[in-house]
Design a protein around this motif. Structure first.
Motif, PDB file in Angstrom:
ATOM      1  N   THR A 165     -11.372  25.151  60.201  1.00 23.38           N
ATOM      2  CA  THR A 165     -11.991  24.448  59.074  1.00 23.38           C
ATOM      3  C   THR A 165     -11.783  25.205  57.758  1.00 23.38           C
ATOM      4  O   THR A 165     -11.422  24.624  56.744  1.00 23.38           O
ATOM      5  CB  THR A 165     -13.504  24.293  59.321  1.00 23.38           C
ATOM      6  OG1 THR A 165     -13.710  23.899  60.665  1.00 23.38           O
ATOM      7  CG2 THR A 165     -14.109  23.266  58.391  1.00 23.38           C
ATOM      8  N   GLN A 185      -8.422  22.622  64.190  1.00 23.27           N
ATOM      9  CA  GLN A 185      -9.802  22.151  64.278  1.00 23.27           C
ATOM     10  C   GLN A 185      -9.747  20.810  65.001  1.00 23.27           C
ATOM     11  O   GLN A 185      -8.825  20.010  64.781  1.00 23.27           O
ATOM     12  CB  GLN A 185     -10.431  22.031  62.898  1.00 23.27           C
ATOM     13  CG  GLN A 185      -9.665  21.167  61.910  1.00 23.27           C
ATOM     14  CD  GLN A 185     -10.458  20.925  60.633  1.00 23.27           C
ATOM     15  OE1 GLN A 185     -11.564  20.415  60.674  1.00 23.27           O
ATOM     16  NE2 GLN A 185      -9.898  21.320  59.503  1.00 23.27           N
ATOM     17  N   GLN A 186     -10.697  20.551  65.888  1.00 21.38           N
ATOM     18  CA  GLN A 186     -10.602  19.362  66.724  1.00 21.38           C
ATOM     19  C   GLN A 186     -11.040  18.097  65.963  1.00 21.38           C
ATOM     20  O   GLN A 186     -11.785  18.182  64.995  1.00 21.38           O
ATOM     21  CB  GLN A 186     -11.463  19.543  67.973  1.00 21.38           C
ATOM     22  CG  GLN A 186     -10.959  20.690  68.839  1.00 21.38           C
ATOM     23  CD  GLN A 186     -11.443  20.590  70.264  1.00 21.38           C
ATOM     24  OE1 GLN A 186     -12.294  21.338  70.681  1.00 21.38           O
ATOM     25  NE2 GLN A 186     -10.890  19.642  71.005  1.00 21.38           N
ATOM     26  N   HIS A 187     -10.574  16.972  66.447  1.00 21.45           N
ATOM     27  CA  HIS A 187     -11.011  15.624  66.053  1.00 21.45           C
ATOM     28  C   HIS A 187     -10.398  15.086  64.751  1.00 21.45           C
ATOM     29  O   HIS A 187     -10.261  13.886  64.597  1.00 21.45           O
ATOM     30  CB  HIS A 187     -12.543  15.517  65.958  1.00 21.45           C
ATOM     31  CG  HIS A 187     -13.276  16.211  67.046  1.00 21.45           C
ATOM     32  ND1 HIS A 187     -13.149  15.831  68.363  1.00 21.45           N
ATOM     33  CD2 HIS A 187     -14.103  17.294  67.043  1.00 21.45           C
ATOM     34  CE1 HIS A 187     -13.888  16.640  69.117  1.00 21.45           C
ATOM     35  NE2 HIS A 187     -14.474  17.542  68.340  1.00 21.45           N
ATOM     36  N   SER A 233     -18.410  25.983  63.010  1.00 19.62           N
ATOM     37  CA  SER A 233     -19.311  25.400  64.009  1.00 19.62           C
ATOM     38  C   SER A 233     -19.593  26.500  65.024  1.00 19.62           C
ATOM     39  O   SER A 233     -18.789  27.408  65.183  1.00 19.62           O
ATOM     40  CB  SER A 233     -18.629  24.238  64.727  1.00 19.62           C
ATOM     41  OG  SER A 233     -17.474  24.696  65.414  1.00 19.62           O
ATOM     42  N   ASP A 257      -8.883  24.018  68.653  1.00 20.56           N
ATOM     43  CA  ASP A 257      -9.305  25.420  68.511  1.00 20.56           C
ATOM     44  C   ASP A 257     -10.176  25.882  69.675  1.00 20.56           C
ATOM     45  O   ASP A 257     -10.046  27.027  70.135  1.00 20.56           O
ATOM     46  CB  ASP A 257      -9.978  25.682  67.153  1.00 20.56           C
ATOM     47  CG  ASP A 257     -11.102  24.720  66.800  1.00 20.56           C
ATOM     48  OD1 ASP A 257     -11.434  23.834  67.609  1.00 20.56           O
ATOM     49  OD2 ASP A 257     -11.659  24.863  65.693  1.00 20.56           O
ATOM     50  N   ASN A 258     -11.017  24.990  70.191  1.00 21.70           N
ATOM     51  CA  ASN A 258     -11.873  25.421  71.316  1.00 21.70           C
ATOM     52  C   ASN A 258     -11.081  25.599  72.616  1.00 21.70           C
ATOM     53  O   ASN A 258     -11.198  26.643  73.259  1.00 21.70           O
ATOM     54  CB  ASN A 258     -13.047  24.452  71.486  1.00 21.70           C
ATOM     55  CG  ASN A 258     -13.997  24.512  70.291  1.00 21.70           C
ATOM     56  OD1 ASN A 258     -14.622  25.535  70.049  1.00 21.70           O
ATOM     57  ND2 ASN A 258     -14.076  23.439  69.529  1.00 21.70           N
ATOM     58  N   CYS A 303     -21.165  21.496  71.044  1.00 25.00           N
ATOM     59  CA  CYS A 303     -20.854  21.911  69.661  1.00 25.00           C
ATOM     60  C   CYS A 303     -22.080  21.765  68.760  1.00 25.00           C
ATOM     61  O   CYS A 303     -22.807  20.775  68.844  1.00 25.00           O
ATOM     62  CB  CYS A 303     -19.713  21.028  69.141  1.00 25.00           C
ATOM     63  SG  CYS A 303     -19.231  21.379  67.433  1.00 25.00           S
ATOM     64  N   PHE A 308     -13.397  18.389  77.983  1.00 20.92           N
ATOM     65  CA  PHE A 308     -12.030  18.326  77.456  1.00 20.92           C
ATOM     66  C   PHE A 308     -11.083  18.792  78.557  1.00 20.92           C
ATOM     67  O   PHE A 308     -11.508  19.394  79.548  1.00 20.92           O
ATOM     68  CB  PHE A 308     -11.854  19.274  76.256  1.00 20.92           C
ATOM     69  CG  PHE A 308     -12.700  18.958  75.043  1.00 20.92           C
ATOM     70  CD1 PHE A 308     -13.048  17.660  74.721  1.00 20.92           C
ATOM     71  CD2 PHE A 308     -13.114  19.981  74.194  1.00 20.92           C
ATOM     72  CE1 PHE A 308     -13.805  17.376  73.579  1.00 20.92           C
ATOM     73  CE2 PHE A 308     -13.869  19.709  73.056  1.00 20.92           C
ATOM     74  CZ  PHE A 308     -14.217  18.410  72.751  1.00 20.92           C
ATOM     75  N   LEU A 346     -17.941  21.720  76.942  1.00 20.53           N
ATOM     76  CA  LEU A 346     -18.254  22.278  75.627  1.00 20.53           C
ATOM     77  C   LEU A 346     -19.430  21.559  74.980  1.00 20.53           C
ATOM     78  O   LEU A 346     -19.584  20.350  75.120  1.00 20.53           O
ATOM     79  CB  LEU A 346     -17.023  22.144  74.725  1.00 20.53           C
ATOM     80  CG  LEU A 346     -17.190  22.529  73.248  1.00 20.53           C
ATOM     81  CD1 LEU A 346     -15.958  23.307  72.766  1.00 20.53           C
ATOM     82  CD2 LEU A 346     -17.372  21.326  72.338  1.00 20.53           C
ATOM     83  N   TRP A 364     -14.160  17.095  61.494  1.00 22.40           N
ATOM     84  CA  TRP A 364     -15.231  17.068  62.493  1.00 22.40           C
ATOM     85  C   TRP A 364     -16.634  17.083  61.889  1.00 22.40           C
ATOM     86  O   TRP A 364     -17.592  16.706  62.552  1.00 22.40           O
ATOM     87  CB  TRP A 364     -15.062  18.227  63.485  1.00 22.40           C
ATOM     88  CG  TRP A 364     -15.226  19.573  62.855  1.00 22.40           C
ATOM     89  CD1 TRP A 364     -14.250  20.298  62.234  1.00 22.40           C
ATOM     90  CD2 TRP A 364     -16.416  20.347  62.752  1.00 22.40           C
ATOM     91  NE1 TRP A 364     -14.773  21.473  61.757  1.00 22.40           N
ATOM     92  CE2 TRP A 364     -16.095  21.531  62.060  1.00 22.40           C
ATOM     93  CE3 TRP A 364     -17.734  20.172  63.192  1.00 22.40           C
ATOM     94  CZ2 TRP A 364     -17.037  22.523  61.785  1.00 22.40           C
ATOM     95  CZ3 TRP A 364     -18.675  21.156  62.920  1.00 22.40           C
ATOM     96  CH2 TRP A 364     -18.324  22.314  62.223  1.00 22.40           C
ATOM     97  N   THR A 372     -19.889  26.945  69.060  1.00 23.34           N
ATOM     98  CA  THR A 372     -19.654  26.191  70.292  1.00 23.34           C
ATOM     99  C   THR A 372     -19.950  27.081  71.484  1.00 23.34           C
ATOM    100  O   THR A 372     -19.860  28.313  71.390  1.00 23.34           O
ATOM    101  CB  THR A 372     -18.194  25.671  70.395  1.00 23.34           C
ATOM    102  OG1 THR A 372     -17.294  26.766  70.235  1.00 23.34           O
ATOM    103  CG2 THR A 372     -17.890  24.618  69.361  1.00 23.34           C
ATOM    104  N   ARG A 413     -17.737  12.190  64.916  1.00 24.67           N
ATOM    105  CA  ARG A 413     -16.574  12.944  64.446  1.00 24.67           C
ATOM    106  C   ARG A 413     -15.321  12.693  65.265  1.00 24.67           C
ATOM    107  O   ARG A 413     -14.228  13.074  64.865  1.00 24.67           O
ATOM    108  CB  ARG A 413     -16.890  14.436  64.465  1.00 24.67           C
ATOM    109  CG  ARG A 413     -17.045  15.041  65.855  1.00 24.67           C
ATOM    110  CD  ARG A 413     -17.672  16.414  65.740  1.00 24.67           C
ATOM    111  NE  ARG A 413     -17.615  17.214  66.944  1.00 24.67           N
ATOM    112  CZ  ARG A 413     -18.356  17.045  68.032  1.00 24.67           C
ATOM    113  NH1 ARG A 413     -19.203  16.031  68.113  1.00 24.67           N
ATOM    114  NH2 ARG A 413     -18.248  17.868  69.061  1.00 24.67           N
ATOM    115  N   HIS A 425     -19.465  17.729  75.969  1.00 15.06           N
ATOM    116  CA  HIS A 425     -18.155  17.092  76.126  1.00 15.06           C
ATOM    117  C   HIS A 425     -17.379  17.727  77.267  1.00 15.06           C
ATOM    118  O   HIS A 425     -17.562  18.910  77.561  1.00 15.06           O
ATOM    119  CB  HIS A 425     -17.297  17.293  74.872  1.00 15.06           C
ATOM    120  CG  HIS A 425     -18.031  17.018  73.611  1.00 15.06           C
ATOM    121  ND1 HIS A 425     -18.519  15.769  73.316  1.00 15.06           N
ATOM    122  CD2 HIS A 425     -18.388  17.821  72.578  1.00 15.06           C
ATOM    123  CE1 HIS A 425     -19.138  15.820  72.145  1.00 15.06           C
ATOM    124  NE2 HIS A 425     -19.071  17.051  71.685  1.00 15.06           N
TER     125      HIS A 425
END
Ligand code: XUL
Length: 522
Positions: A11, A93-95, A298, A275-276, A331, A319, A329, A133, A300, A166, A317
């Motif tokens: 981010t 960064q996700q999403h 964030s 990233d996660n 967040c 993944f 995960l 996100w 996580t 997000r 979530h």
């Protein structure tokens, strides 16, 4: 053997890590971060994002391209022989999603190496901004998607998560309805991860299942786009999405642009992930067992999972793991964002923040905070608001302790579905350098907390993934244990153990915190 390069396009910053592998000798040669606000003020971001109205949060994809280019230049100027870089991968960064016009592929393939990247990318964008996100403006779209697919549980079983504001499906649905012409002009929708990989290879890169699972669009078990979710999101969506390919896929070769502009060789570019999922690899969590916390923009909490088990509360979530199998995960949007707000509100630096934490008693004498400075993801709190109980807003030390204890207790509470008991927590992210914060984590989780030596697990994970995929492509049957060896061992000097008295205090407090949280969040 060679060098491997990993990126983390997160981010607030872009980080790069270069690792060297010679037989059993492994080391980190280079690690560097570029902070978006400071390095690229012309894009006007604050903490990497722009928020034109409450709830709507975007970032300029051209800025990410500019950062990638600046970083490649920095790496080339290090005196490293960049032609020895055999493979490159990354994490995004996700999403977040990037919308490209038809013709983008042609331009990507013929980038002019005399000109900066960002100015060549800007005209390819069907939408100048990318929703990220932190955006929580799509509750109506989430409802529509959920009912079209048959409810929260059906969507979670199919994609790994119930609908989230997000997640990319809700964001695409909103864009397609609000800007139908721009949507009609969109030829390809990338995630941040696949967009960045596309810039490196000079053509459209695939999406891999770790990050693809953050879209509410992918059939998690089959690693295919799920037709029911596509239909419920936007017209003719499938042709606009990249294909899904396994995590270890070589997406292409580093394009001539990078070779001519900075002297890189024809390195293999491996599909980028989120990233996660990348931090999961960089922390060495390739098998179910340990739990990790990432204290970044964030916060996580996550761990590897052999099977896709859903969070009964609906807040977590599932993944794909880049090592195969799954990861679980949860967040929290109010991670470093909220810690920085408290630090700034009381005019402290991080040293002062830690000192206040040291000087206040475990349990804070019952003073508590719900630190929802921005809309919270877990639990779902759409309207920001900071709530205090037995806490005077002018009492700096107690407010510092209250936010750290609240974040630790929220993480413990909402990660029980991943791991009811924890023996060791692995920590990464900027705030993981703060021992006082990690001690609260150890006491609340009643677990040891360790770090690994490199500071950015997501970009390290990307470099390790590049190495692993390169070996597979060369026909070597490398295992994940072999790939991570020597990089992800716990740094024993960082080990913190829980104090039995503090564990007892938090066992009681956790119940109070849970009641406080649900009384406010509903
Ligand atoms: C995860 C999430 C955040 C971003 C931050 O679901 O939204 O952790 O990946 O970069």
């Amino acid at each position: 053997m060679g060098l491997y390069l990993g990126f983390d396009s997160s981010t607030q910053s872009l980080t790069a890590t270069v690792i060297e592998i010679r037989g059993n000798a492994r080391r980190i040669l280079f690690e560097h971060s570029l902070d978006f606000d400071a390095a690229f003020p012309e894009y006007g971001t604050v903490r990497g994002v722009v928020s034109p109205q409450p709830g709507t949060v975007t970032a300029p994809p051209a800025m990410w391209a500019a950062a990638l280019e600046r970083m490649m230049g920095v790496i080339a100027a290090q005196g490293l022989d960049v032609t020895r870089i055999r493979a490159i991968s990354g994490a995004g960064q996700q999403h977040g999603s990037v919308y490209l016009l038809a013709g983008a592929e042609r331009t990507l393939a013929h980038l002019d190496h005399h000109r900066p990247l960002a100015e060549q990318i800007q005209p390819l964008l069907a939408r100048p901004v990318s929703p990220v996100w932190l955006d929580c403006s799509t509750t109506a779209e989430c409802r529509a998607l959920t009912s079209a697919v048959g409810g929260d549980l059906a969507l979670a079983e199919l994609t790994g998560s119930r609908a989230y504001e997000r997640f990319t499906a809700a964001q695409i649905r909103k864009f397609a309805a609000a800007e139908p012409i721009a949507y009609a002009n969109t030829d390809r929708i990338h995630l941040v991860s696949s967009f960045m990989a596309s810039l490196l290879i000079g053509s459209h890169a695939p999406i891999e299942p770790g990050d693809g699972a953050g879209m509410n669009l992918m059939d998690l078990a089959r690693h295919e786009w799920a037709p029911s979710t596509l239909d419920a999101t936007a017209p003719e969506l499938e042709r606009r999405l990249p294909p899904i390919r396994e995590s270890w896929t070589v997406a292409g070769e580093l394009s001539p642009y990078w070779q001519r502009r900075y002297g890189f060789g024809p390195a293999q570019v491996v599909a980028w992930t989120g990233d996660n999922p990348s931090a999961l690899i960089g922390l060495g969590l390739i098998e179910a067992g340990d739990l990790a916390i990432s204290l970044g923009t964030s916060d996580t909490v996550f761990g590897a999972m052999p099977r896709a088990a859903h969070d009964p509360s609906g807040s977590g979530h599932v993944f794909g793991s880049p090592a195969g199998g799954y990861m679980a995960l949860t967040c929290f949007a109010n991670g470093s964002l909220a810690r920085e707000r408290v630090r700034d509100e009381y005019g402290l630096d991080w040293e002062g923040f830690s000192a206040r934490l040291r000087d206040t008693p475990t349990g804070n004498g019952g003073a508590m905070m719900l630190p929802w400075f921005v809309a919270e993801i877990t639990p779902f709190v759409p309207n920001p608001g900071v709530h205090r109980r037995r806490l005077d807003p002018s009492d700096a030390p107690r407010n510092v302790r209250a936010i750290v204890e609240a974040q630790a207790m929220a993480m413990r509470l909402h990660s029980r579905w991943i791991a009811p008991e924890v023996t060791t927590l692995r920590a990464t992210g900027g705030a993981a350098s703060n021992r006082e914060i990690l001690q609260v984590m150890a006491d609340v989780f009643a677990a040891d907390v360790v770090r690994i030596a490199p500071s950015n697990a997501a970009s390290l994970g990307a470099a390790i993934r590049a190495y692993h995929a390169d070996r597979l492509a060369e026909g070597e049957q490398i295992t994940w244990r072999e790939a991570i060896a020597g990089f992800t061992d716990a740094d024993e000097s960082s080990r913190l153990t829980p104090s039995p008295a503090a564990v007892e205090t938090y066992t009681t407090l956790l119940r109070e915190y849970e009641a406080f949280e649900s009384s406010v969040s509903g």
